[in-house]
Design an enzyme around this catalytic site. Structure first.
Site, mmCIF file in Angstrom:
data_model
loop_
_atom_site.group_PDB
_atom_site.id
_atom_site.type_symbol
_atom_site.label_atom_id
_atom_site.label_comp_id
_atom_site.label_asym_id
_atom_site.label_seq_id
_atom_site.Cartn_x
_atom_site.Cartn_y
_atom_site.Cartn_z
ATOM 1 N N ASP A 29 0.824 -1.204 0.000
ATOM 2 C CA ASP A 29 0.000 0.000 0.000
ATOM 3 C C ASP A 29 0.860 1.257 0.000
ATOM 4 O O ASP A 29 2.063 1.216 0.299
ATOM 5 C CB ASP A 29 -0.924 -0.010 1.228
ATOM 6 N N ASP B 253 -10.773 1.657 -3.182
ATOM 7 C CA ASP B 253 -11.239 1.365 -1.828
ATOM 8 C C ASP B 253 -12.756 1.280 -1.763
ATOM 9 O O ASP B 253 -13.307 0.786 -0.775
ATOM 10 C CB ASP B 253 -10.759 2.453 -0.858
#
Length: 729
Positions: free
Chosen positions: A464, A534
């Protein structure tokens, strides 16, 4: 005369012919690009379109189709038009006048390459321009290598990868724009005169706003399977700039690294290499562009692009930071029981002095939090083995928190400026490590290397990056080269990734950056997939995944089934709908299984089993987008078909719901009109009551030319279909 001597003479004659030749073809299976390169003159881009042979080159000129456009227009001699290249020589002169010094055409295992050497008429500046035709595909890429042969440094102010002319006509532009939770939304517009700019300046995440990809039509409004279209994508993970300049007579595209606050000091004998611009020409509409990029990606630009991806459960939306041994074990058990193959423990597992209980601490301290996981990663791997499931883990190795042991020990490893307060990101404490620094590169490599050395059973890493590049200052780079940060950061990152891939070639790694912030071909050679967004809301995912699919293959597109009430939008969608959307890409789950009912778990098990049956078709098949959600016809539909067209998978989603709603028939353009197909309903809510289409046998001619009526199968709000088409012997 002996044979060896005759062979040498022939080789010399061929080489001399190549040097004196003026027109050079760069060809793929179905396309050709034509360059005129006369020694001592400017190289000219003449043609890009359907494949032509050597004996048809004169026809391009005779038909008046030649562009006569400079292949690499430079600043300082003429002020006309947009420039791809601008420098300041050590004496202050800011002009460049490049002419052809020589041309080479040669092949390697993966491509046929045309290399054009351009040299300034006055200064010892050399630019090598490359055109690379990838074998077995219809992709040609281009880039330049800039070498300073002077005794003093010069400064690069513009250094594009490519200048691409396009015929001015009824041109339409397809591009992709967005923000967090709504990445890669497709935009289509008629191209008017002026400039259209597609750019990013975040420094790290480069695809949450625009994507460095576009399509240009040559004959009107974009269509999926008809019309002439040029598509291009820049393979770069950092800041980029793509300018599409149109006037009444021509279009020119300048694409490459965004040079804003990134002027580059090129030392004597140093070579600067720009990223590839990959492009294709399609006479089969946008679909032809997409299929060309997908095949190229799987063959050349995606790590293990020919290997099926596992069906996984990610812990994030299930528990967020509340990671513990018992909870992870339970999620693995439940996922395994539903047929899942991989469990990924997300954020919240690390931190010794500062346990990672929220987003304010611990980044940089990649040690297990023993309060949460007393048995450590070894205990988690034991659970995975017990439940016959693979194990993966989340990291964010480019970042730190100001509340971390790493920051306390190495504040100089963070991008920052001595005379200004530190700007922080997520959680009010996140900062970015200085990857221009080789010590930091060693540390970031070490995060992965330590995990994999101690726990080689780890099968998957989610990588990430939840920040833009902040605090534009490096303690490693010299003062006069601070403008290199945006570029050197990604050079440093590539060095790390190259080391990881050299040592761990089979490790599956996902590229995530606040969701879909790293959907680009600069990153994908080192990664197996990307996190698309997301936002896991299935309805909104239809639109985002539609946009992404224009350039990126389904095997790389992670799509997860989330909770009944979506955590981002609050929308409530049927489990079947959520699965049918996720099954059109790399299927996964982002949910707490213990919150699912027994009926939901049973359906999930059947859907996962169905996906395993169609996984090769979805992940390796040819994509055909059939009904666009952006056209607002009440449904969206796409299909994947094998190259032989003996199997295909159709997805249809209801996007709007009205009484007496008009709904189009779905024309299955990816089938063979000479074959006959039997339909199987893959995901009926009640396995005893499949859709009325189940078991029907229909000719490919009817399905491809007249279509399939889906209205009766989509009567309720948020209804959907996942259908398998198999050839009847």
């Amino acid at each position: 005369m002996n044979g060896k001597f005759l062979g040498l003479l022939l080789l010399g004659a061929l080489s001399a012919g190549a040097l004196s030749a003026k027109d050079y073809l760069v060809s793929t299976r179905h396309t050709s690009l034509l360059i005129k390169a006369d020694e001592g003159k400017q190289a000219r881009f003449q043609y890009y379109g359907t494949r032509i042979a050597e004996n048809e080159i004169d026809g391009i000129y005779n038909a008046g189709l030649a562009y006569w456009a400079e292949t690499y227009p430079c600043f300082g001699i003429s002020s006309y038009g947009e420039k791809a290249f601008a420098v300041a020589h050590s004496d202050g002169n800011m002009s460049v006048d490049l002419v052809v010094e020589g041309v080479r055409q040669y092949s390697d295992e993966e491509s046929d390459i045309t290399e054009i050497t351009l040299k300034d008429k006055v200064y010892p500046l050399v630019v090598k321009q490359y055109y690379k035709a990838y074998k077995g595909t219809d992709i040609i890429s281009t880039w330049v290598e800039i070498t300073n042969n002077a005794k003093k440094a010069l400064t690069l102010y513009k250094f594009a990868s490519a200048s691409l002319p396009v015929k001015r006509a009824d041109n339409w532009l397809t591009h992709f724009h967005g923000t967090w939770g709504a990445e890669n939304m497709m935009e289509e517009e008629k191209l008017t005169n002026g400039q259209k700019v597609i750019a990013n300046k975040e420094g790290i995440r480069n695809t949450q706003t625009d994507n460095p990809s576009f399509m240009l039509t040559l004959d009107g409004c974009p269509q999926e399977e008809n019309g002439r279209v040029i598509g291009a994508s820049l393979a770069w993970s950092g800041n980029y700039l793509m300018k599409i300049i149109a006037d009444n007579s021509r279009i020119n595209v300048i694409a490459g690294i965004n040079e804003e606050v990134s002027h580059y000091i090129l030392e004597p004998k140093e070579t600067f290499v720009t990223p590839e611009l990959a492009m294709t020409y399609s006479s089969e509409g946008k679909g032809g562009v997409s299929r060309a990029f997908h095949r190229w990606a799987r063959a050349y630009k995606l790590n293990q692009g020919n290997k099926e991806r596992d069906i996984l459960l990610n812990s994030w939306e299930g528990v967020y930071f509340n990671v513990n041994q018992e909870g992870m074990d339970q999620m693995m058990k439940d996922m395994s029981a539903m047929g899942g193959e991989l469990f990924v423990m997300d954020d919240g597992w690390f931190g010794d002095k500062y346990p990672r209980n929220n987003d304010k601490t611990s980044l940089g301290d990649w040690t297990v939090c023993r309060e949460k996981l007393p048995e450590g990663i070894g205990g988690l791997l034991a659970s995975a083995k017990k439940h016959n499931i693979k194990f993966g883990i989340w990291i964010e190795p480019e970042m730190a928190n100001t509340k971390s042991e790493l920051f306390e020990k190495h504040p100089d490893w963070v991008l920052s400026q001595d005379n200004r307060p530190l700007t922080t990101g997520r959680g009010g404490s996140q900062v970015v490590l200085d990857l221009t620094n080789p010590e930091v590169q060693d540390f970031v490599f070490g995060v992965v290397d330590k995990l994999m050395t101690e726990y080689p059973e780890i099968a998957y890493i989610k990588w990430d990056a939840n920040a833009a590049l902040m605090n534009y200052g490096s303690h490693y780079l010299p003062n006069q080269k601070q403008s290199h940060i945006y570029i050197e950061y990604h050079r440093g990152m590539n060095k790390v990734l190259e080391r990881i891939r050299a040592k761990y070639p089979n490790l599956v790694i996902q590229a995530c950056a606040s969701g879909g912030g790293r959907v680009n071909y600069g990153f994908l050679p080192y990664f197996n997939e990307f996190w698309t967004s997301d936002d896991t809301d299935a309805l909104q995912r239809i639109y985002m995944q539609w946009g992404v699919s224009n350039f990126y293959p389904s095997i790389a597109m992670a799509s997860h089934v989330s909770a009944n009430r979506n955590h981002q939008t609050g929308r409530v969608l049927p489990l079947k709908y959520r699965f049918d959307v996720a099954m059109s890409a790399r299927l996964g789950m982002e949910i707490q299984p213990k919150d699912m009912t027994d009926a939901d778990k049973a359906f999930a098990g059947r859907a996962i089993a169905a996906y395993k049956k169609i996984r090769p078709v979805v992940q390796f098949g040819d994509l055909y987008r059939l009904v666009s959600p952006y056209d607002k016809k009440g449904i969206a539909s796409l299909m994947y078909a094998t190259p032989e067209k003996d199997k295909a998978v159709l997805f249809v989603y209801k996007t709007e719901h009205f009484l007496n709603q008009l709904m189009p028939d779905v024309v299955l353009s990816g089938l063979d009109e000479n074959k006959t197909y039997r339909i199987t309903d893959l995901t009926p809510e009640n396995e005893q009551k499949p859709s009325a289409l189940n078991g029907k046998v229909i000719s490919g001619k009817i399905l491809k030319e007249a279509g399939l009526s889906v209205a009766s199968a989509l009567r309720t709000e948020y209804s959907s279909l996942a259908l398998l088409f198999e050839v009847v012997d």
